[in-house]
Design an enzyme around this catalytic site. Structure first.
Site, PDB file in Angstrom:
ATOM      1  CG  HIS A 197      31.787  57.067  35.531  1.00 16.64           C
ATOM      2  ND1 HIS A 197      32.998  57.459  36.034  1.00 16.64           N
ATOM      3  CD2 HIS A 197      32.050  56.422  34.373  1.00 16.64           C
ATOM      4  CE1 HIS A 197      33.963  57.057  35.227  1.00 16.64           C
ATOM      5  NE2 HIS A 197      33.417  56.431  34.208  1.00 16.64           N
ATOM      6  CG  ASP A 198      32.729  59.539  39.214  1.00 16.30           C
ATOM      7  OD1 ASP A 198      32.374  59.595  40.400  1.00 16.30           O
ATOM      8  OD2 ASP A 198      33.064  58.472  38.653  1.00 16.30           O
ATOM      9  N   GLY A 240      33.493  60.035  31.431  1.00 19.27           N
ATOM     10  CA  GLY A 240      33.542  60.082  32.881  1.00 19.27           C
ATOM     11  C   GLY A 240      34.417  61.203  33.422  1.00 19.27           C
TER      12      GLY A 240
END
Length: 262
Positions: free
Chosen positions: A125-126, A143
């Site tokens: 994520h991200d 992440g």
């Protein structure tokens, strides 16, 4: 929202809230859920799963069993409508996973164009991934990681959350990155250490001998003059006045991060 030129196997399950572009090929048992956009010319091999919100550009090739746009593995995630955005002309091989962002981060995971993701690569994520990168088998991005352009990750390598790797860096196989890797630097080991500049890669990409020599001088200032980053930056800025290839290195070191590999 399916273009008339798309070729879709009857066994595929496509949401009526998905958008399928021109000349897309979707093979057996693919699942494409709500809020997924597949750009023109993409090829999706059997048993891939796409969840949204996800936007995929043109001419990407997803091999079998990829999981794209799934909810992230962050325990703070509470089903917020975060996104995954993928550029053009990427090759994503078998069993790759790319997760959407989090509201605690950027709310979006971003993958650029012309990248090769080999078998079982994970993009968490991200993350931000640039262009023209190669991630070998089982490379893992935690992440909030930021990867520049033309970066190569060896097989089984992994990078800690919030880590950064600058453009044209080379990460050796099985490396464990708990610190940032500046542009042009080769890093390897557990935990990874710097091992010179990526001279071969730079030459292949058309960097002049003058530019490579300046980058080597910059590396010596950072790693062999026993200076702190704060002490090295003015020397690098002076070097960058005569060779612009040093500028990305200066900019990288000025940004806050986890500290650099040594």
């Amino acid at each position: 929202m399916i273009d008339s030129t798309a070729k879709i196997d009857p066994s595929a399950k496509i949401s009526d809230k998905a958008v399928i572009g021109a000349n897309v090929v979707i093979k057996e048992n693919v699942i494409i859920e709500d809020d997924v956009t597949i750009g023109e010319g993409c090829v999706i091999e059997p048993f891939c799963v796409f969840r949204g919100p996800t936007v995929i550009g043109k001419r990407n090739h997803f091999y079998q069993f990829c999981s794209i746009g799934e909810a992230c593995q962050d325990l703070k995630y509470n089903n917020e409508p975060t996104r995954l955005v993928i550029g053009d002309d990427n090759v994503i091989r078998e069993h790759c996973t790319m997760h959407r962002g989090t509201v605690q981060g950027r709310s979006v995971t971003t993958v650029g164009s012309h990248n090769l993701f080999m078998v079982n690569v994970h993009v968490a994520h991200d993350c931000i991934v640039g262009d023209n990168c190669i991630f070998s088998n089982n490379a893992t991005l935690a992440g909030h990681v930021v990867i520049g352009d033309w970066v190569i990750f060896g097989g089984l390598s992994a990078i800690h959350q919030f880590g950064r790797v600058g453009s044209h860096a080379f990460i050796g196989g099985m490396a464990a990155l708990n610190m940032d890797v500046p542009p042009y630097v080769m890093a390897a080991g557990h935990y990874a250490k710097a091992h010179g500049i990526n001279k071969v890669g730079l030459a292949r990409r058309g960097f002049s001998e003058q530019a490579i020599n300046a980058i080597r001088k910059a590396y010596m200032i950072i790693y062999h003059k026993h200076k702190t980053i704060e002490e090295a930056i003015p020397l690098l800025e002076e070097l960058a006045k005569t060779e612009s290839a040093v500028t990305p290195l200066v900019e990288f070191l000025k940004e806050s991060g986890r500290g650099i590999v040594r």
